[in-house]
Design a protein around this motif. Sequence first.
Motif, PDB file in Angstrom:
ATOM      1  N   LEU A 321       0.838  -1.202   0.000  1.00 54.05           N
ATOM      2  CA  LEU A 321       0.000   0.000   0.000  1.00 54.05           C
ATOM      3  C   LEU A 321       0.874   1.253   0.000  1.00 54.05           C
ATOM      4  CD1 LEU A 321      -2.676   1.512   0.314  1.00 54.05           C
ATOM      5  CD2 LEU A 321      -2.586   1.034   2.767  1.00 54.05           C
ATOM      6  N   VAL A 322       1.898   1.263   0.831  1.00 51.81           N
ATOM      7  CA  VAL A 322       2.815   2.403   0.870  1.00 51.81           C
ATOM      8  C   VAL A 322       3.501   2.582  -0.479  1.00 51.81           C
ATOM      9  CG1 VAL A 322       4.899   3.337   1.947  1.00 51.81           C
ATOM     10  CG2 VAL A 322       3.196   2.141   3.341  1.00 51.81           C
ATOM     11  N   ILE A 323       3.966   1.485  -1.049  1.00 48.33           N
ATOM     12  CA  ILE A 323       4.634   1.564  -2.355  1.00 48.33           C
ATOM     13  C   ILE A 323       3.669   2.069  -3.422  1.00 48.33           C
ATOM     14  CG2 ILE A 323       5.706   0.203  -4.192  1.00 48.33           C
ATOM     15  CD1 ILE A 323       6.864  -1.613  -2.003  1.00 48.33           C
ATOM     16  N   GLY A 324       2.426   1.571  -3.401  1.00 48.09           N
ATOM     17  CA  GLY A 324       1.452   1.985  -4.404  1.00 48.09           C
ATOM     18  C   GLY A 324       1.142   3.467  -4.332  1.00 48.09           C
ATOM     19  N   VAL A 325       0.927   3.989  -3.127  1.00 46.63           N
ATOM     20  CA  VAL A 325       0.660   5.418  -2.968  1.00 46.63           C
ATOM     21  C   VAL A 325       1.866   6.235  -3.419  1.00 46.63           C
ATOM     22  CG1 VAL A 325       0.183   7.240  -1.297  1.00 46.63           C
ATOM     23  CG2 VAL A 325      -1.000   5.049  -1.110  1.00 46.63           C
ATOM     24  N   TRP A 326       3.042   5.809  -3.007  1.00 45.63           N
ATOM     25  CA  TRP A 326       4.268   6.537  -3.344  1.00 45.63           C
ATOM     26  C   TRP A 326       4.468   6.586  -4.860  1.00 45.63           C
ATOM     27  CZ3 TRP A 326       8.026   7.828   0.684  1.00 45.63           C
ATOM     28  CH2 TRP A 326       9.160   8.500   0.191  1.00 45.63           C
ATOM     29  N   GLY A 335      16.629   2.881  -8.384  1.00 47.20           N
ATOM     30  CA  GLY A 335      17.967   2.613  -7.882  1.00 47.20           C
ATOM     31  C   GLY A 335      18.543   3.706  -7.007  1.00 47.20           C
ATOM     32  N   SER A 336      17.822   4.809  -6.833  1.00 48.28           N
ATOM     33  CA  SER A 336      18.329   5.909  -6.011  1.00 48.28           C
ATOM     34  C   SER A 336      18.350   5.493  -4.543  1.00 48.28           C
ATOM     35  CB  SER A 336      17.439   7.145  -6.197  1.00 48.28           C
ATOM     36  OG  SER A 336      17.743   8.128  -5.236  1.00 48.28           O
ATOM     37  N   VAL A 341      15.760   4.264   0.716  1.00 46.47           N
ATOM     38  CA  VAL A 341      15.728   4.435   2.173  1.00 46.47           C
ATOM     39  C   VAL A 341      14.441   5.123   2.601  1.00 46.47           C
ATOM     40  CG1 VAL A 341      16.826   5.577   4.128  1.00 46.47           C
ATOM     41  CG2 VAL A 341      18.233   4.432   2.409  1.00 46.47           C
ATOM     42  N   ALA A 342      14.026   6.156   1.864  1.00 50.38           N
ATOM     43  CA  ALA A 342      12.821   6.894   2.229  1.00 50.38           C
ATOM     44  C   ALA A 342      11.583   6.006   2.176  1.00 50.38           C
ATOM     45  CB  ALA A 342      12.647   8.098   1.295  1.00 50.38           C
ATOM     46  N   VAL A 345      11.678   3.546   5.084  1.00 55.42           N
ATOM     47  CA  VAL A 345      11.302   4.208   6.342  1.00 55.42           C
ATOM     48  C   VAL A 345       9.787   4.409   6.393  1.00 55.42           C
ATOM     49  CG1 VAL A 345      11.468   6.361   7.651  1.00 55.42           C
ATOM     50  CG2 VAL A 345      13.524   5.313   6.692  1.00 55.42           C
ATOM     51  N   ALA A 346       9.186   4.826   5.275  1.00 53.25           N
ATOM     52  CA  ALA A 346       7.737   5.014   5.235  1.00 53.25           C
ATOM     53  C   ALA A 346       7.002   3.711   5.506  1.00 53.25           C
ATOM     54  CB  ALA A 346       7.324   5.586   3.880  1.00 53.25           C
ATOM     55  N   ILE A 347       7.514   2.616   4.963  1.00 50.99           N
ATOM     56  CA  ILE A 347       6.917   1.305   5.205  1.00 50.99           C
ATOM     57  C   ILE A 347       7.019   0.928   6.682  1.00 50.99           C
ATOM     58  CG2 ILE A 347       7.261  -1.171   4.785  1.00 50.99           C
ATOM     59  CD1 ILE A 347       8.016  -0.415   1.890  1.00 50.99           C
TER      60      ILE A 347
END
Length: 382
Positions: A321-326, A335-336, A341-342, A345-347
């Motif tokens: 869900l976090v990845i989808g919203v992001w 690859g950044s 990391v960001a 951390v959000a996950i």
Amino acid sequence: MNNQAGGAHAHVLDTARDPSLDPSFSLYLDAARGLAALAVVVAHFGYFRILDDAQIARLPDFGREAVIAFFVLSGFVIAYSVRHKHRSLADYAAARAARLYSVVLPVLLLAFALATLVRHATGLPVSDAYELGKPWLYIPFHLAFQGDTWGFAERPPWLLPYWSLDYEAWYYVLFGCWHFLAGRRRWLAAGAVLLLVGPRLWLLLPVWLSGVALYRWQQGHVLGRTVARAGWLATVVLVALWGWCDPEPWLRGVAQQWWPFAGIRMGSADRVLADYPVALLVWVNFACARHAGFGIVLARLARPIRFLAAHTFTLYLSHALVIGVWQTLLPIERGSAHEIVAIAVAIALTALALNPLTEVLRKRLLRGFEGMLARAPALRTP
């Protein structure tokens, strides 16, 4: 194992009640579950193209193997629970429903709410957006874990990992029918469940049942420490070789060729021929770990292991869900390092924030389900 959510994602094994499950083995299972959840997250960093191609090539994808480990663990934990905790069908049903819905309900509602908000506020495309037009249909559909029954292959918006719950929840139902009922009622109920869920869920049932078999097997078998450590090391090496050689694509093609139901997609079960040997390796690994004498090492890591284990279900279900919203709202530079990391951390913060809510909800749901099932005395008969 920890007490946060359903199936393989939860339960502290009460070693005082079951001497064959000593504290070190309980910790080992918690560690296995925590590492499996992290493996799924890492695999989805590749699947959702957060990592670049070079990073994906360097990192073996053990996401599916981790889910198979969850299935084996789930069967093991359920076999334990009916021996020591839940002596009636009502107790079992209330506990299982509360564990599942304490996490599924808030995460599913959050997914639908966020997807609807993002779609209407930004006009950006959202995965599985057609479901947002009929939440009155699809939310109950997913709460009933129908996404992989027969011809369905449905996922809630931004919740790709939900597929495994569509399997696991019905395995709980099937096991409950078989364990707590007897005679003709047992056969009729189990047959009805199998008929309801369809052939895809039949395929992975042996994987889940292997966990039940493992619990029962280890009640009466003891391995010498040398043999146990050699067997444990062998399974680790073989799993590593499995990831390196990656025979899964070929086996998936074979499975699809052999699939006899032309009108039904294999969906999440198309890796079944790879899942069986992986389940066997997991089974042997757990059986050997029980007698390998890892207690001293694990005891030193007890606090972080328990902490991670307490958050595996929320981490497993909410990370996509976090990845989808992001991905929908922000462009990702593949690859950044700072973006990886960001997002990580959000996950982590999302799982940490959801966990207290799900525990409070679990307790309330448990009381509610127990009160509701108390009206059916026949279900309370041991």
